[in-house]
Design an enzyme around this catalytic site. Structure first.
Site, PDB file in Angstrom:
ATOM      1  CG  HIS A  47      -0.321   0.330   2.502  1.00 18.29           C
ATOM      2  ND1 HIS A  47      -0.124   1.613   2.947  1.00 18.29           N
ATOM      3  CD2 HIS A  47       0.174  -0.471   3.483  1.00 18.29           C
ATOM      4  CE1 HIS A  47       0.447   1.604   4.139  1.00 18.29           C
ATOM      5  NE2 HIS A  47       0.652   0.338   4.483  1.00 18.29           N
ATOM      6  CG  ASP A 233       0.786   8.146   8.278  1.00 18.66           C
ATOM      7  OD1 ASP A 233       0.899   9.269   8.790  1.00 18.66           O
ATOM      8  OD2 ASP A 233       1.235   7.116   8.769  1.00 18.66           O
ATOM      9  CB  THR A 234       2.947   4.352   7.528  1.00 18.03           C
ATOM     10  OG1 THR A 234       3.070   5.198   8.666  1.00 18.03           O
ATOM     11  CG2 THR A 234       4.008   3.278   7.562  1.00 18.03           C
ATOM     12  CB  VAL A 235       4.514   3.259   2.027  1.00 19.15           C
ATOM     13  CG1 VAL A 235       4.144   4.622   1.474  1.00 19.15           C
ATOM     14  CG2 VAL A 235       6.009   3.211   2.342  1.00 19.15           C
ATOM     15  CB  SER A 291      -0.936   3.352   6.732  1.00 21.62           C
ATOM     16  OG  SER A 291      -0.877   4.695   6.304  1.00 21.62           O
TER      17      SER A 291
END
Length: 385
Positions: A47, A233-235, A291
Site C-alpha cells: 500500500h 502516511d506510512t507505506v 498506516s
C-alpha cells in the site's frame, strides 16, 4: 465506527479470474521434462499510504504500487525469502516522490526530513527498526540490516546487538555498515517542499489567531494541519514466500510539521507491522502492515489504514509430495478518504492495483471501507489447473 462498508471479493479457482493463481501457467512446461525447475511461488500485497489520493495523481500512485509488487516478485522468482522480497518492495515505495516515506517525505518543524521504518521476519520473529533517521534515502534498508546483523548473534564481549536505533546513532550505524548517506537537499522534493511552505503558513496564521481567551484554537488548527486527510502516511508491504514464510515492513516520513526527534508508530514494535509464521498451536501465518494517524483518546477522528494477509497450508486428499497448496486470505481497510494498494503473485504477469475510496457521504475518521480477496495458491512440478 458509524458506518461499515464491506466489499470482499472472493476469487476462487478459475485461473482467468485469479490475479494470484499459480496453478495454470507452469503445468504444461512442468510435464514436458523432469529436469526443469519447480514453479516458484509467493504473494505480495503493498500500500502507498492511507489518506487522500487525488484523481489527478491516481496513475502515479497505482504505478508505484505496481513497481513495488514487481520488485518483490522478482526477488521471489530468484529464490529469495519473504524478508528480502518485502524489503525490495519498500525500497520502491520509498523512492517514489509521491509517497510519505524516504525521499520526498514530510518535513518537520525545522524543515528537515526524519524517517521511521521497521521490518519483521515471521519465521524467526526478529525485528529491526529505525526512528527519526536523517540523511538515509531508504530507511527500510537500515532496519533490514539491523535485523540481519542481530540474527548473527552476540557481538564481542557478549554484547547484545541493537535492533532499534534512532537519530544520529541510527545514521552513523547505517553508514558504518555500508549504507550510503544521502544529502538533505536530495531527500526533499518539490512536492514535499511545497507542502512544508503551505503548512508553515497555516501554523503562522494559527499562532496569530491564538488568544488567552481561546487557547485551544491553535491546537485544533495545528492538529488539522498535521493529521488532515489530504496528507498520506506510512507505506507498507506484506509477503509470503514459497516456503510459507511471511514478512512485513513499513516506512514513514511521519506527521507533517512534527517536532524534530519524534518517533512515530511505524518504528515501534508491534505497532507499524507484524509477521508470524504458523506453528503447532496456530495453523495460520499472519502478516500485517498499518498506516495512519495516532490513535489517541483526544482525537475526534480516527484516521488509519491496514493491510492483512493470512495463509495456511491446504490439506490434500490424498496427500502429494509434489504438490503444495496454500490458502491465502488478504484484505485492506481504511477510515481515511482513500488508500492505494497493489497485489501480485509470483506467477502473475503483472500486478493488480486499486485505489479504495470511502463512498460519497461517508465521513473520514468515522467510516470504514474493507475490501480483499481469497485465493488458493499452488506450486510444484505436478501443479495443474
Amino acid at each position: 465506527m458509524e458506518d461499515l462498508i464491506t466489499c470482499v471479493e472472493e476469487q476462487p479457482q478459475p485461473p482467468s479470474s485469479l490475479p494470484n493463481s499459480w496453478t495454470n501457467q507452469h503445468s504444461d512446461s512442468a510435464q514436458r521434462t523432469d529436469e526443469e525447475p519447480k514453479a516458484v511461488g509467493g504473494f505480495v500485497l503493498v500500500h502507498a499510504g492511507a489518506g487522500y489520493h487525488s484523481e489527478s495523481k491516481a496513475k502515479e500512485y497505482k504505478h508505484v504500487c505496481k513497481r513495488a509488487c514487481q520488485r518483490a516478485v522478482e526477488r521471489l522468482r530468484a529464490g529469495a525469502l519473504a524478508m528480502e522480497a518485502v524489503a525490495a518492495a519498500l525500497v520502491e515505495l520509498e523512492d517514489s516522490p509521491f509517497t510519505n516515506a524516504g525521499m520526498g517525505s514530510n518535513l518537520n518543524l525545522s524543515g528537515e526530513i526524519e524517517c521511521d521504518a521497521s521490518i519483521m521476519d515471521g519465521k524467526s520473529l526478529h525485528y529491526g527498526s529505525v526512528g527519526a533517521i536523517r540523511g538515509i534515502k531508504n530507511p527500510v534498508l537500515v532496519a533490514h540490516r539491523l535485523l540481519s546483523e542481530a540474527q548473527k548473534g552476540k557481538l564481542s564481549a557478549g554484547r547484545i546487538p541493537p535492533c532499534f536505533l534512532v537519530g544520529r546513532g541510527a545514521h552513523d550505524w547505517a553508514v558504518a555498515h555500508g549504507i550510503p548517506p544521502c544529502p538533505a537537499e536530495k531527500m526533499a522534493t518539490k512536492f514535499s517542499l511545497s507542502a512544508y511552505k503551505r503548512n508553515k503558513r497555516k501554523m503562522e496564521i494559527a499562532e496569530k489567531m491564538d488568544t488567552p481567551e481561546n487557547p485551544m484554537k491553535r491546537r485544533r488548527q495545528s492538529s488539522e494541519t498535521e493529521n488532515g486527510s489530504e496528507c498520506l502516511d506510512t507505506v507498507g508491504a506484506i509477503v509470503v514466500d514459497q516456503e510459507g514464510n511471511v514478512a512485513s515492513a513499513v516506512s514513514s516520513g511521519g506527521l507533517a510539521m512534527k517536532h524534530p526527534g519524534r518517533v512515530g508508530q511505524a518504528a515501534h514494535y508491534g505497532c507499524g507491522c507484524w509477521a508470524q509464521n504458523s506453528c503447532n498451536s496456530n495453523p495460520y501465518s499472519t502478516a500485517v502492515s498499518t498506516s495512519g494517524s495516532p490513535f489517541l483518546a483526544s482525537e475526534d477522528r480516527v484516521l488509519g489504514g491496514v493491510i492483512v494477509l493470512r495463509c495456511c497450508r491446504c490439506e490434500e486428499d490424498p496427500p502429494s509430495q509434489d504438490l503444495q497448496a496454500s490458502l491465502v486470505e488478504f484484505l485492506w481497510s481504511h477510515s481515511t478518504e482513500s488508500m492505494c494498494v497493489g497485489y501480485m503473485s509470483a506467477q502473475d504477469s503483472r500486478a493488480k492495483t486499486h485505489i479504495s475510496r470511502l463512498p460519497p457521504g461517508a465521513v473520514p475518521g468515522h467510516s470504514l471501507a474493507i475490501e480483499g480477496g481469497v485465493c488458493r495458491l499452488t506450486s510444484g512440478a505436478q501443479a495443474g489447473p
